[in-house]
Write a protein that holds these residues in place. Structure first.
Motif, PDB file in Angstrom:
ATOM      1  N   LYS A  82      26.825  33.235   5.569  1.00 53.41           N
ATOM      2  CA  LYS A  82      25.453  33.496   5.112  1.00 53.41           C
ATOM      3  C   LYS A  82      24.686  34.343   6.121  1.00 53.41           C
ATOM      4  N   MET A  83      24.752  33.919   7.382  1.00 51.02           N
ATOM      5  CA  MET A  83      23.922  34.516   8.426  1.00 51.02           C
ATOM      6  C   MET A  83      24.733  35.471   9.291  1.00 51.02           C
ATOM      7  N   TRP A  85      25.703  37.249  12.885  1.00 50.25           N
ATOM      8  CA  TRP A  85      25.673  36.813  14.280  1.00 50.25           C
ATOM      9  C   TRP A  85      24.681  37.620  15.099  1.00 50.25           C
ATOM     10  N   PHE A 139      21.263  40.298  14.728  1.00 51.94           N
ATOM     11  CA  PHE A 139      20.229  40.744  13.791  1.00 51.94           C
ATOM     12  C   PHE A 139      19.859  42.190  14.116  1.00 51.94           C
ATOM     13  N   TRP A 160      13.191  36.741   7.601  1.00 55.86           N
ATOM     14  CA  TRP A 160      14.153  35.716   8.003  1.00 55.86           C
ATOM     15  C   TRP A 160      14.427  34.727   6.876  1.00 55.86           C
ATOM     16  N   TYR A 212      17.545  35.063   4.541  1.00 48.46           N
ATOM     17  CA  TYR A 212      18.859  34.580   4.953  1.00 48.46           C
ATOM     18  C   TYR A 212      19.127  33.193   4.382  1.00 48.46           C
ATOM     19  N   PHE A 213      18.097  32.345   4.346  1.00 45.02           N
ATOM     20  CA  PHE A 213      18.272  30.980   3.856  1.00 45.02           C
ATOM     21  C   PHE A 213      18.422  30.944   2.336  1.00 45.02           C
ATOM     22  N   ARG A 260      20.294  32.948   0.687  1.00 39.27           N
ATOM     23  CA  ARG A 260      21.609  33.442   0.316  1.00 39.27           C
ATOM     24  C   ARG A 260      22.530  32.292  -0.105  1.00 39.27           C
ATOM     25  N   ALA A 289      27.024  37.992   4.860  1.00 40.61           N
ATOM     26  CA  ALA A 289      27.216  38.679   6.139  1.00 40.61           C
ATOM     27  C   ALA A 289      28.698  38.720   6.471  1.00 40.61           C
ATOM     28  N   ASN A 291      30.868  39.027   9.590  1.00 39.13           N
ATOM     29  CA  ASN A 291      30.775  38.935  11.051  1.00 39.13           C
ATOM     30  C   ASN A 291      32.145  39.152  11.681  1.00 39.13           C
TER      31      ASN A 291
END
Length: 420
Positions: free
Chosen positions: A69-70, A72, A74, A81, A84-85, A87, A278, A280
């Protein structure tokens, strides 16, 4: 041949001059010793710290792309912000579709989820603060899981969600102190698990990152029986999808583009809609670590260079005194046919000798420090730092000795002989 003979002769004169004034020599090289010790010790600590931090971050793997989701890092500071939550979390369905759809750009696709703070029990023995991790079969292809005893899961065990486990060394030694843990059973979250593998002991890390020593790995299906998986990314345990790339895919660019397109298609995102996931990669963290320690290294070098500067001035001062004391000898040498470059090399080599001896002493002190046993952060003196210390010593010797050597080489032999 003549140049070699003159060079060796210059070294011999320099060595005799240093031995004849032993106390002055020792006091002179102390400044260089302190300077080299300061610089090399800083670089040694920084290199060892960086190596230990990278080792502590080894749990993220190498050449792996994580679907999460997030992000690593930004890279978009103006991005809201709270989006992101909102998602969605990666799902088992997305993992299965990726596993079937990805081309040969990958070496393994796995899904895993983990929770910390669990207590494992065997009779009266218990160990708190353990991490329970549910993994799919291909997890061993994605992450490093060095099994020292026993074996990895079979496909049947993973597909049937059997209660089998691979435990860390601390779990095995704590729950079963009197014998092997293989084949033994323990309880976690009300379920009984059988140990089929023990992971090699990892030891202490400088960072408080996940450790295999207190990690309990179980099949993903067994994990799902204990914990509810997140669907909205807000409640439950959020799983992560990991895809191992191939060495031929430099930078994993092909794999990343393919994964991005597949996930957008799976989530039915329109062309103009932004990504709600995301991708990562470990390089994001290692690049941040590299930048941080490069700044620390530069700061340490600047601080150490001040000590080196003081040592250089001390060597230059001693060389001026040495030229003054040996002016008569210089005149005699020149009257006997010694060339200017011979006199110049004689004093220049003397300054370089002083700095090399002082630098070697500073490096030796750093090496002694590395012998002190430390569990959290063992120090290692690398060959690159030894070479750097000796190179800096030579440079300081040249800079500190060149002016006195030039003055000595340009002395008039008649005036020099009369100086005594």
């Amino acid at each position: 041949m003549k140049a070699l003979r003159l060079t060796l002769e210059s070294f011999r004169f320099a060595w005799q001059a240093l031995k004849s004034n032993l106390l002055r020599t020792i006091l002179s090289l102390l400044g260089v010793t302190v300077g080299i010790f300061a610089i090399i010790s800083v670089f040694t600590v920084v290199d060892s710290l960086e190596a230990n931090v990278r080792q502590s971050m080894s749990f993220v793997g190498d050449k792996v792309i994580y679907v999460m989701k997030m992000p690593w890092t930004f890279d978009q500071p103006d991005y809201p912000w709270w989006r992101y939550f909102q998602r969605p979390a990666p799902t088992v369905r997305e993992y299965q579709l990726l596993q079937r759809s990805l081309s040969d750009n990958q070496r393994g696709v796995a899904i895993y989820a983990a929770t910390g703070g669990n207590t494992l029990r065997v009779g009266s023995n218990s160990l708190q603060g353990c991490a329970l991790m549910g993994v799919s079969y291909d997890y061993r292809n994605v992450a490093d899981l060095p099994i020292e005893e026993g074996r990895y899961f079979t496909t049947q065990e993973v597909e049937a969600a059997r209660n089998v486990a691979i435990v860390g060394a601390d779990i095995a030694s704590t729950l079963f102190p009197n014998g092997s843990a293989l084949g033994q059973q323990f309880k976690a979250r009300g379920l009984t698990f059988t140990i089929i593998g023990i992971v090699k002991k990892e030891g202490k890390k400088i960072l408080d990152t996940p450790s295999n020593d207190t990690n309990c790995v179980i099949p993903f299906g067994a994990f799902s029986k204990i914990f509810a998986l997140s669907t909205n990314g807000l409640t439950g345990v959020t799983p992560t999808i990991a895809v191992k790339g191939r060495d031929e895919d430099v930078g994993l660019l092909d794999l990343e583009y393919e994964m991005k397109g597949l996930i957008r298609n799976i989530r039915t995102l329109k062309p103009r809609e932004e990504d709600n996931f995301a991708l990562n990669r470990p390089e994001m963290l290692t690049n941040m670590v590299g930048k941080l320690f490069s700044v620390i290294g530069i700061a340490g070098a600047v601080i150490g260079s001040f000590a080196m500067l003081v040592g250089g001035f001390g060597i230059a001062n001693i060389m001026f005194v040495s030229v003054k004391e040996r002016t008569n000898i210089i005149g005699i040498q020149k009257s006997l046919g010694a060339k200017n470059y011979f006199i110049l090399f004689q004093f220049l080599f003397e300054a370089i000798f002083l700095c090399l001896i002082g630098g070697a002493a500073g490096i030796f002190l750093v090496w002694l420090i590395t012998l002190v046993p430390q569990d959290a952060m063992p120090l290692t003196l690398s060959a690159a730092n030894i070479t750097l210390g000796l190179t800096v010593s030579v440079v300081i010797g040249v800079l500190a000795g060149i002016i006195p050597a030039v003055l000595a080489a340009n002395l008039d032999p008649v005036i020099a002989i009369r100086s005594k």
